[in-house]
Design an enzyme around this catalytic site. Structure first.
Site, PDB file in Angstrom:
ATOM      1  CE  LYS A  22      -4.436   0.007   0.776  1.00 11.98           C
ATOM      2  NZ  LYS A  22      -5.329  -0.667  -0.198  1.00 11.98           N
ATOM      3  CG  HIS A  34      19.403  27.462 -15.086  1.00 13.56           C
ATOM      4  ND1 HIS A  34      20.640  27.229 -14.534  1.00 13.56           N
ATOM      5  CD2 HIS A  34      19.101  26.333 -15.782  1.00 13.56           C
ATOM      6  CE1 HIS A  34      21.076  26.035 -14.900  1.00 13.56           C
ATOM      7  NE2 HIS A  34      20.162  25.462 -15.649  1.00 13.56           N
ATOM      8  CD  GLN A  66      28.850  20.101 -11.337  1.00 12.03           C
ATOM      9  OE1 GLN A  66      28.578  21.249 -10.966  1.00 12.03           O
ATOM     10  NE2 GLN A  66      28.729  19.724 -12.587  1.00 12.03           N
ATOM     11  NE  ARG A  68      26.290  29.679 -10.555  1.00 16.23           N
ATOM     12  CZ  ARG A  68      26.295  28.446 -11.029  1.00 16.23           C
ATOM     13  NH1 ARG A  68      25.907  28.209 -12.273  1.00 16.23           N
ATOM     14  NH2 ARG A  68      26.705  27.429 -10.284  1.00 16.23           N
ATOM     15  CB  THR A 103      -2.683  -3.526  -0.489  1.00 13.87           C
ATOM     16  OG1 THR A 103      -3.986  -3.204  -0.921  1.00 13.87           O
ATOM     17  CG2 THR A 103      -1.943  -4.305  -1.559  1.00 13.87           C
TER      18      THR A 103
HETATM   19  O1  LIG Z   1      27.205  24.680 -11.015  1.00 14.90           O
HETATM   20  C1  LIG Z   1      27.035  24.405 -12.208  1.00 14.90           C
HETATM   21  N1  LIG Z   1      27.434  23.201 -12.704  1.00 14.90           N
HETATM   22  C2  LIG Z   1      27.273  22.851 -14.010  1.00 14.90           C
HETATM   23  O2  LIG Z   1      27.665  21.723 -14.428  1.00 14.90           O
HETATM   24  C3  LIG Z   1      26.693  23.803 -14.865  1.00 14.90           C
HETATM   25  N2  LIG Z   1      26.393  23.802 -16.199  1.00 14.90           N
HETATM   26  C4  LIG Z   1      25.804  24.999 -16.477  1.00 14.90           C
HETATM   27  O3  LIG Z   1      25.377  25.315 -17.618  1.00 14.90           O
HETATM   28  N3  LIG Z   1      25.736  25.772 -15.358  1.00 14.90           N
HETATM   29  C5  LIG Z   1      26.288  25.048 -14.342  1.00 14.90           C
HETATM   30  N4  LIG Z   1      26.462  25.326 -13.023  1.00 14.90           N
END
Ligand SMILES: O=c1[nH]c(=O)c2[nH]c(=O)[nH]c2[nH]1
Length: 303
Positions: free
Chosen positions: A13, A258, A230, A178, A59
């Site tokens: 469930k 974005h 990353q 940014r 369930t």
């Molecule tokens: O932090 C980011 N990693 C990316 O791999 C990436 N690729 C992108 O177009 N902008 C960003 N920003």
């Protein structure tokens, strides 16, 4: 002869909604709202292949079990409640060998009214959820992955992205400043537990780790000068591994939501890009999607 065989099966469930009140003598009340999913595996083939329902723990039965065990046991921390449920299914039904339990905990934070904590009123102060994914496997113990999902954050500076690979497909300019926004999905895998009793004994660590992961995520997001999603998420993973020694792997999945600059120079030469950017266009799609898992190195392994 049959050309096919049932190669994998589980059933249960999903979206079992549950709300529990704990009432103290002094009038203070505590509430928990969660959504539970239970999925069972075992000697259930014939319900699929022979229309034989005799092995089927309905369930509906699974749902009723969730309610009964929630009445009889604490539901906080959710890891312990998930373990109680999982262990119940494999202990109660000899032909069920694996119980998968997922729990999503919804926020109800205590209201502050006239400057003090209200005894029985709560508010939804965020759409982020606490999550638990547990597998109880007969003879093999219990695995638990805990996490955070849907934590929406944004910073308006302190994030850069430059030095990335460039070729004839590249249009994105480098940036040293940014907007960065993401909806955090973070999880931490615990070392294997022998059984529900071990989970019960160690239950204090679950809420502590949840608080720590939340704090590390927010602090790092806010304070770090981010070189990329990353690098920032890897940094967060390492900090969680350092404060929670019983975890083995930390994961993040971060959409890069974005916010585009808008060139308004067509209107009387208005300056709205680079250091003059003030009005942006939030993008609903597409979004970047960055994932990683960081695992504790086996201390015995060679570098
Ligand atoms: O932090 C980011 N990693 C990316 O791999 C990436 N690729 C992108 O177009 N902008 C960003 N920003």
């Amino acid at each position: 002869m049959s050309q096919s065989q049932l190669s994998y099966a589980k059933y249960g469930k999903d979206n079992v909604r549950l709300f529990k009140v704990r009432r103290e003598q002094n009038g203070v009340q505590h509430v928990t709202e969660m959504t539970v999913c239970t999925l069972l595996e075992g000697d259930i083939e014939e319900s699929y292949t022979k229309a034989d329902n005799s092995p089927v723990v309905a369930t509906d039965t699974q749902k009723q079990t969730v309610y009964v065990l929630a009445k009889q046991n604490p539901v906080d921390p959710p890891e312990l409640f998930a373990a109680i449920l999982g262990q119940h299914f494999i202990d109660t039904y000899s032909h069920i060998h694996v119980a998968n339990v997922k729990i999503i905990v919804h926020r109800w934070s205590r209201m502050t009214v006239d400057g003090s904590a209200h005894p029985h009123s709560f508010l939804r102060d965020g759409t982020d959820k606490r999550t638990v994914e547990l597998v109880a496997r007969r003879g093999q113990g219990i695995t638990i992955k805990s996490g955070i999902d849907g934590l929406l954050v944004l910073k308006s500076t302190g994030s850069a992205f430059h030095g990335f690979h460039r070729d004839e497909y590249t249009r994105l300019p480098e940036t040293w400043d940014r907007i960065l926004s993401t909806e955090v999905q973070n999880s931490w895998q615990w070392k294997q537990f022998k059984n529900v009793e071990q989970v019960r004994k160690e239950q204090d660590k679950f809420n502590k780790c949840y608080e720590a992961a939340n704090q590390i995520t927010l602090d790092t997001f806010a304070k770090e000068n981010s070189a990329s999603v990353q690098a920032t998420m890897y940094n967060m993973c390492n900090q969680i591994l350092a404060v929670a020694p019983d975890t083995t792997d930390i994961e993040y999945t971060l959409p890069n939501k974005h916010y585009f600059e808008i060139d308004l120079s067509w209107f009387k030469g208005l300056k709205n890009t680079g250091k003059d950017a003030e009005v942006y266009a939030p993008q609903s799609d597409p979004n970047g999607l960055i994932h990683c898992r960081v695992s504790r190195k086996d201390p015995k392994a060679k570098l």
